[in-house]
Enzyme design. Structure first.
Site, mmCIF file in Angstrom:
data_model
loop_
_atom_site.group_PDB
_atom_site.id
_atom_site.type_symbol
_atom_site.label_atom_id
_atom_site.label_comp_id
_atom_site.label_asym_id
_atom_site.label_seq_id
_atom_site.Cartn_x
_atom_site.Cartn_y
_atom_site.Cartn_z
ATOM 1 N N LYS A 1 -4.519 15.131 12.322
ATOM 2 C CA LYS A 1 -5.977 14.969 12.294
ATOM 3 C C LYS A 1 -6.537 16.049 13.212
ATOM 4 O O LYS A 1 -7.230 15.773 14.203
ATOM 5 C CB LYS A 1 -6.331 13.540 12.762
ATOM 6 C CG LYS A 1 -7.795 13.174 12.621
ATOM 7 C CD LYS A 1 -8.233 12.939 11.185
ATOM 8 C CE LYS A 1 -9.724 12.670 11.121
ATOM 9 N NZ LYS A 1 -10.239 12.602 9.737
ATOM 10 N N ASP A 11 4.132 2.744 5.021
ATOM 11 C CA ASP A 11 3.859 1.496 4.285
ATOM 12 C C ASP A 11 3.148 1.807 2.973
ATOM 13 O O ASP A 11 3.459 1.227 1.929
ATOM 14 C CB ASP A 11 2.975 0.545 5.114
ATOM 15 C CG ASP A 11 3.804 -0.468 5.899
ATOM 16 O OD1 ASP A 11 4.951 -0.119 6.260
ATOM 17 O OD2 ASP A 11 3.313 -1.583 6.143
ATOM 18 N N TYR A 27 1.803 4.739 20.421
ATOM 19 C CA TYR A 27 2.655 3.593 20.708
ATOM 20 C C TYR A 27 3.138 3.563 22.152
ATOM 21 O O TYR A 27 3.346 2.502 22.715
ATOM 22 C CB TYR A 27 3.889 3.610 19.795
ATOM 23 C CG TYR A 27 3.677 2.988 18.444
ATOM 24 C CD1 TYR A 27 2.784 3.535 17.540
ATOM 25 C CD2 TYR A 27 4.401 1.858 18.066
ATOM 26 C CE1 TYR A 27 2.603 2.972 16.295
ATOM 27 C CE2 TYR A 27 4.231 1.289 16.817
ATOM 28 C CZ TYR A 27 3.329 1.851 15.938
ATOM 29 O OH TYR A 27 3.157 1.290 14.707
ATOM 30 N N ASP A 54 -6.351 11.493 6.522
ATOM 31 C CA ASP A 54 -7.168 10.716 5.573
ATOM 32 C C ASP A 54 -7.003 11.257 4.158
ATOM 33 O O ASP A 54 -6.843 10.499 3.194
ATOM 34 C CB ASP A 54 -8.654 10.697 5.999
ATOM 35 C CG ASP A 54 -9.208 12.063 6.356
ATOM 36 O OD1 ASP A 54 -8.415 13.033 6.464
ATOM 37 O OD2 ASP A 54 -10.440 12.186 6.532
ATOM 38 N N ASP A 113 3.493 5.273 10.658
ATOM 39 C CA ASP A 113 3.590 3.825 10.444
ATOM 40 C C ASP A 113 2.766 3.446 9.215
ATOM 41 O O ASP A 113 3.231 2.735 8.321
ATOM 42 C CB ASP A 113 3.081 3.093 11.691
ATOM 43 C CG ASP A 113 3.152 1.581 11.537
ATOM 44 O OD1 ASP A 113 4.191 1.092 11.054
ATOM 45 O OD2 ASP A 113 2.166 0.907 11.895
HETATM 46 C C1 IPM Z 1 7.603 -0.620 11.612
HETATM 47 C C2 IPM Z 1 6.912 -1.829 12.167
HETATM 48 C C3 IPM Z 1 6.881 -1.703 13.691
HETATM 49 C C4 IPM Z 1 6.090 -0.477 14.031
HETATM 50 C C5 IPM Z 1 6.344 -2.930 14.409
HETATM 51 C C6 IPM Z 1 7.046 -4.195 13.994
HETATM 52 C C7 IPM Z 1 6.390 -2.743 15.899
HETATM 53 O O1 IPM Z 1 5.646 -1.968 11.628
HETATM 54 O O2 IPM Z 1 8.793 -0.430 11.891
HETATM 55 O O3 IPM Z 1 6.965 0.145 10.902
HETATM 56 O O4 IPM Z 1 4.861 -0.516 14.082
HETATM 57 O O5 IPM Z 1 6.705 0.566 14.267
HETATM 58 MN MN MN Z 2 5.133 -0.469 10.139
#
Ligand code: IPM
Ligand code: MN
Length: 364
Positions: free
Chosen positions: A192, A252, A143, A224, A248
């Site tokens: 990784k 999710d 990032y 993975d 990230d």
């Molecule tokens: C998160 C989001 C952010 C990230 C985006 C919106 C920049 O997906 O907080 O996970 O990738 O960190």
């Molecule tokens: Mn995210």
């Protein structure tokens, strides 16, 4: 004399302002219960800041955040700004505030309540009882490495550098061991290392620090394989620590185990007690302003703030208990309701959680 704690409130875009309104009501209730008062200062971030101030992260917002004890954030983003260049995108504001405030440790819990099992896309035996914490490094890696864009004889080229300094790995890994210690003492470090040099350094640092935490059981896992195992048998995980991009994605994935991203809070911590707290869900522009958004994740983020920044454990636990109780009693917002007709709105969901919080606090 009662203590005054300063909170910077950044409602942001989409459903951010309406869920934040409810989170602030919860703070007011905590003031009645605890010997504490909160002084709130509002600021802008994301799309609304782009519109009003010409930048997603105004200096004024950073200044307010710097002189506060914690930051509470709604959500940023929306289709209106999606085609903007990078420096005028809402997400850039979020990345900027993380970096500027040194919020390197992102804690993302994913827990399954028994009453939510039917909402999950996975089988009951797999998700029932899931309770894990993804700790994502938040201010380094892909990032924030150097980005390049140029042309060579074959056409356009773009690159993003994945870079980690030893001290960046060390501080997040220590945080992770500390958190694992307070949970069930099982830590999985995800990398990784079979391919990436930054992952080899990551693993080396983890190995060096591990002996300081002999009570915590450590495992290394490739990203993975971790992604696969999270779906196959998530209950093998408790605390997971990993670099920014992997975190990230995996957070999710972990959130979907619970079937309800609308309920998950997060904390982004700096050294010391300072932190920024926000729901994991996005700005949901499709339902913004309709009064149907689920305020639970933002309210639970308040709970995390009380715990991690202010040490108000009892109040924090009361909020958590209240959320469980309300959901167990069948009250649902639209996003998690099986019968959409019976769903309650944002305000009513918060009303119920507030009532239950008072009860849980008094009975604690
Ligand atoms: C998160 C989001 C952010 C990230 C985006 C919106 C920049 O997906 O907080 O996970 O990738 O960190
Ligand atoms: Mn995210």
């Amino acid at each position: 004399m009662s203590q005054t704690l300063k909170i910077t409130v950044l409602p942001g875009d989409g459903i951010g302002p309406e869920v934040m309104e409810q989170a602030v009501r919860v703070l007011r209730v905590i003031e009645e219960l605890e010997d504490v008062s909160f002084s709130l200062e509002y600021g802008r971030i994301g799309g609304t800041a782009i519109d009003e101030d010409g930048t997603p992260l105004p200096e004024d917002t950073l200044e307010k955040a710097r002189r506060s004890d914690a930051v509470l954030l709604g959500s940023v983003g929306g289709p209106k700004w999606d085609t903007n260049p990078a420096h005028l995108r809402p997400e850039t504001g979020l990345l900027g505030i993380r970096k500027e405030l040194g919020l390197y440790a992102n804690l993302r819990p994913a827990f399954m309540l028994d009453c939510m099992v039917p909402v999950s896309a996975l089988k009951e035996e797999i998700v029932k009882g899931v309770d894990l914490m993804v700790i994502r490094e938040l201010t380094g890696g892909l990032y924030f490495g150097e980005k390049k864009r140029y042309e060579d004889e074959n056409g356009e080229v773009a690159s993003d550098e994945m870079i980690y300094h030893e001290y960046e790995i060390e501080r997040i890994v220590r945080r992770a061991f500390e958190v694992a210690r307070l949970r069930s003492k099982k830590l999985t470090s995800v990398d990784k290392a079979n391919v990436l040099e930054s992952s080899r350094l990551w693993r080396k640092v983890v190995e060096r620090i591990a002996p300081e935490y002999p009570d915590v059981e450590l495992r290394h896992q490739l990203v993975d394989s971790c992604a696969m195992e999270l779906i196959r048998w998530p209950k093998q995980f408790d605390t997971v620590v990993t670099e920014n991009m992997f975190g990230d994605i995996l957070s999710d994935e972990a959130s979907m185990l619970t079937g309800s991203i609308g309920m998950l809070p997060s904390a982004s911590l700096a050294d010391g007690n300072f932190g920024l707290y926000e729901p994991v869900h996005g700005s949901a522009p499709d339902i913004a302003g309709m009064g149907v958004a689920n305020p639970t994740a933002t309210i639970l983020s308040v709970g995390m703030m009380l715990k991690y920044s202010f040490g108000l454990e009892r109040a924090s636990e009361a909020i958590e208990k209240a959320v469980h109780e309300v959901l167990n009693s069948g009250v649902r917002t639209r996003d998690i309701a099986e019968n959409k007709e019976e769903a309650v709105g944002t305000q009513e969901m918060a009303d119920r959680i507030i009532e239950a919080t008072r009860r849980a606090y008094v009975n604690a």
